[in-house]
Design a protein around this motif. Sequence first.
Motif, mmCIF file in Angstrom:
data_model
loop_
_atom_site.group_PDB
_atom_site.id
_atom_site.type_symbol
_atom_site.label_atom_id
_atom_site.label_comp_id
_atom_site.label_asym_id
_atom_site.label_seq_id
_atom_site.Cartn_x
_atom_site.Cartn_y
_atom_site.Cartn_z
ATOM 1 N N ASN A 1 0.835 -1.205 0.000
ATOM 2 C CA ASN A 1 0.000 0.000 0.000
ATOM 3 C C ASN A 1 0.869 1.254 0.000
ATOM 4 O OD1 ASN A 1 -2.907 -1.004 0.345
ATOM 5 N ND2 ASN A 1 -1.833 -2.107 1.965
ATOM 6 N N VAL A 2 1.847 1.269 -0.880
ATOM 7 C CA VAL A 2 2.794 2.383 -0.940
ATOM 8 C C VAL A 2 2.089 3.706 -1.235
ATOM 9 C CG1 VAL A 2 4.750 3.347 -2.202
ATOM 10 C CG2 VAL A 2 4.735 0.917 -1.594
ATOM 11 N N ALA A 3 1.255 3.729 -2.248
ATOM 12 C CA ALA A 3 0.594 4.971 -2.654
ATOM 13 C C ALA A 3 -0.260 5.542 -1.524
ATOM 14 C CB ALA A 3 -0.263 4.737 -3.900
ATOM 15 N N THR A 4 -0.967 4.678 -0.816
ATOM 16 C CA THR A 4 -1.820 5.116 0.289
ATOM 17 C C THR A 4 -1.000 5.765 1.389
ATOM 18 O OG1 THR A 4 -3.418 3.353 -0.160
ATOM 19 C CG2 THR A 4 -3.510 4.386 2.013
ATOM 20 N N GLU A 5 0.134 5.139 1.737
ATOM 21 C CA GLU A 5 0.984 5.687 2.794
ATOM 22 C C GLU A 5 1.634 7.000 2.375
ATOM 23 O OE1 GLU A 5 3.713 3.197 4.833
ATOM 24 O OE2 GLU A 5 2.379 1.465 4.879
ATOM 25 N N VAL A 6 2.030 7.082 1.128
ATOM 26 C CA VAL A 6 2.662 8.312 0.638
ATOM 27 C C VAL A 6 1.682 9.477 0.713
ATOM 28 C CG1 VAL A 6 3.553 9.496 -1.399
ATOM 29 C CG2 VAL A 6 4.375 7.212 -0.848
ATOM 30 N N VAL A 7 0.484 9.279 0.218
ATOM 31 C CA VAL A 7 -0.518 10.341 0.216
ATOM 32 C C VAL A 7 -0.884 10.742 1.642
ATOM 33 C CG1 VAL A 7 -2.881 10.952 -0.418
ATOM 34 C CG2 VAL A 7 -1.437 9.699 -2.032
ATOM 35 N N ALA A 8 -0.993 9.753 2.537
ATOM 36 C CA ALA A 8 -1.369 10.029 3.924
ATOM 37 C C ALA A 8 -0.315 10.864 4.645
ATOM 38 C CB ALA A 8 -1.587 8.714 4.671
ATOM 39 N N SER A 9 0.949 10.716 4.258
ATOM 40 C CA SER A 9 2.027 11.444 4.934
ATOM 41 C C SER A 9 2.178 12.879 4.444
ATOM 42 C CB SER A 9 3.362 10.711 4.738
ATOM 43 O OG SER A 9 3.772 10.771 3.383
ATOM 44 N N GLN A 10 1.530 13.224 3.331
ATOM 45 C CA GLN A 10 1.585 14.571 2.751
ATOM 46 C C GLN A 10 3.038 15.063 2.632
ATOM 47 O OE1 GLN A 10 -1.075 16.895 5.271
ATOM 48 N NE2 GLN A 10 -2.799 16.393 3.959
#
Length: 215
Positions: free
Chosen positions: A24-33
């Motif tokens: 879930n790389v994309a999800t974590e990246v977006v969540a970290s802003q």
Amino acid sequence: MIELVTAALTKWQYQVETIKDWNNVATEVVASQPDIILFDITLPTFDGFYWIRKVRQTCKAPIIVISAADIDSNIMHAITLGADDYIMKPFSTAVLLGKIQALLRRANQSSENDQLTWGDNHFNSLTNELVNQHGTATLSPTEGALMSLLIKHLNHTVTKEKILEWLWQGGKFLNENTLNVNISRLRAKLTAVQLDQDLRTERGVGYRLVDNHEA
């Protein structure tokens, strides 16, 4: 690699967050802003190319690709998918920091002149959105920086050397194919607002953005 880069950036007072779930790389990246993203090409699940494409759908933060793979073939693929710069293994901390600082400097440029207008075209250098009567084109951070440079030199040729100096610190650590790919990618996006023909190539010299009245 993650531990070494994290230690180096933390030393220079950067706040670093790393991926915990490689599915879930994309999800974590977006969540970290994030303000900037570092991507390796070889990853535990899908490769970096896959995740760059996914992240670019929702995140505009600059992306630096790190890889030991052949630079000529992979750099163009990564840039086409939305990466902004590229660094080869092995690399020094100084080179990585230089690239990070350059991208952050562009991404956080002053908002005093964020709205650039010529003719019926309006470009916001903070959101990287180009709007006219034909629609809206959303650019990547690098495409946006390139567009700003061309607009500020409207009807005048901007040399390749000047572009490399502004976007990539003179291109010292960069294959020139990156510039060619970014120009092609920018021209493709300009098609959506019918401005692709206004971006001219001055062969062997550089590039020129013309207004609607120039032949």
